[in-house]
Design a protein around this motif. Structure first.
Motif, PDB file in Angstrom:
ATOM      1  N   THR A  14     -28.509  34.015  13.100  1.00 49.33           N
ATOM      2  CA  THR A  14     -27.409  34.115  14.061  1.00 49.33           C
ATOM      3  C   THR A  14     -27.915  34.001  15.490  1.00 49.33           C
ATOM      4  O   THR A  14     -27.330  33.294  16.317  1.00 49.33           O
ATOM      5  N   PHE A  18     -27.186  31.055  18.267  1.00 46.96           N
ATOM      6  CA  PHE A  18     -26.739  31.374  19.623  1.00 46.96           C
ATOM      7  C   PHE A  18     -27.647  30.719  20.667  1.00 46.96           C
ATOM      8  O   PHE A  18     -27.164  30.155  21.660  1.00 46.96           O
ATOM      9  N   LEU A  67     -22.537  38.749  19.694  1.00 50.57           N
ATOM     10  CA  LEU A  67     -23.007  37.384  19.971  1.00 50.57           C
ATOM     11  C   LEU A  67     -21.841  36.399  20.109  1.00 50.57           C
ATOM     12  O   LEU A  67     -21.952  35.412  20.840  1.00 50.57           O
ATOM     13  N   ALA A  71     -21.461  34.110  23.280  1.00 46.58           N
ATOM     14  CA  ALA A  71     -21.329  32.661  23.109  1.00 46.58           C
ATOM     15  C   ALA A  71     -20.162  32.123  23.938  1.00 46.58           C
ATOM     16  O   ALA A  71     -20.288  31.084  24.613  1.00 46.58           O
TER      17      ALA A  71
END
Length: 220
Positions: A14, A18, A67, A71
């Motif tokens: 993840t 990102f 996140l 983002a």
């Protein structure tokens, strides 16, 4: 142990995704100075998340929500919030412009990011505070989102007082709205209320399902 390893791998993938997204937003930057200023907060947020996760592993759902917000912030930072071309995106993909559909006269991507702050961080804070505060964790989570939103608006005000007027407007993204800061705080708070409510509802549904299963059914 296997579950912990799987969680770590998911988090690494993840974070990797990102980082790739952030790198893409820096391809031929349009407003490099302003984007870098915005990303100073991105770096602080990402480093804080990693350090906290090392000290005490953060549940993957909470990790992902944080996140997701970062983002959206990273995408907005490329166009310094005020010029995110979402109308061009929807026109190219679906044949209509969002602003025409809703009658908007300003670029509202900043509103989406503030809403996502509440939606993403509200449940995360509520979950973190639940062991200590019990039923008051939901209220505290909304309060934390409101308080930190106010602090951010004060930070923006300090930037506006420090920079030249044109640079301040570019960074703050007020787009001529004198109530922009108030609306941003209100939308973030609304997002927190919605996010906490949905999270609590989901946990209650899961708890009810678990009780029904342990009782031998009750769904027929």
């Amino acid at each position: 142990m296997h579950g912990d390893t799987a969680q770590r791998e998911k988090k690494l993938w993840t974070v990797g995704g990102f980082v790739v997204l952030v790198a893409i937003t820096w391809w031929r930057p349009i407003y490099p100075a302003e984007q870098a200023l915005h990303h100073s907060l991105t770096v602080i947020g990402l480093v804080a998340l990693i350090l906290v996760n090392r000290a005490r592993p953060v549940p993957y759902t909470s990790f992902l929500l944080i996140l997701i917000f970062l983002a959206l912030h990273s995408v907005a930072a490329r166009w310094i919030y005020s010029f995110v071309p979402y109308d061009d995106w929807t026109d190219s993909l679906f044949g209509f412009r969002v602003s025409d559909l809703f009658g908007w006269r300003r670029n509202n991507f900043d509103r989406l990011v503030h809403l996502s702050y509440g939606l993403c961080f509200g449940p995360v804070v509520c979950r973190a505070l639940k062991p200590r505060l019990g039923k008051w964790a939901a209220f505290a989570a909304v309060d934390v989102v409101l308080s930190t939103s106010a602090l951010y608006e004060l930070f923006e005000w300090a930037i506006a007082m420090t920079l030249a007027p044109g640079a301040a407007e570019a960074y703050n993204g007020q787009q001529g709205d004198m109530w922009d800061a108030h609306k941003d705080m209100a939308i973030a708070t609304l997002g927190a209320v919605l996010g906490v409510a949905v999270a609590r509802s989901g946990r209650n549904d899961s708890r009810s399902l678990s009780m029904a299963t342990n009782d031998g059914g009750g769904w027929s």
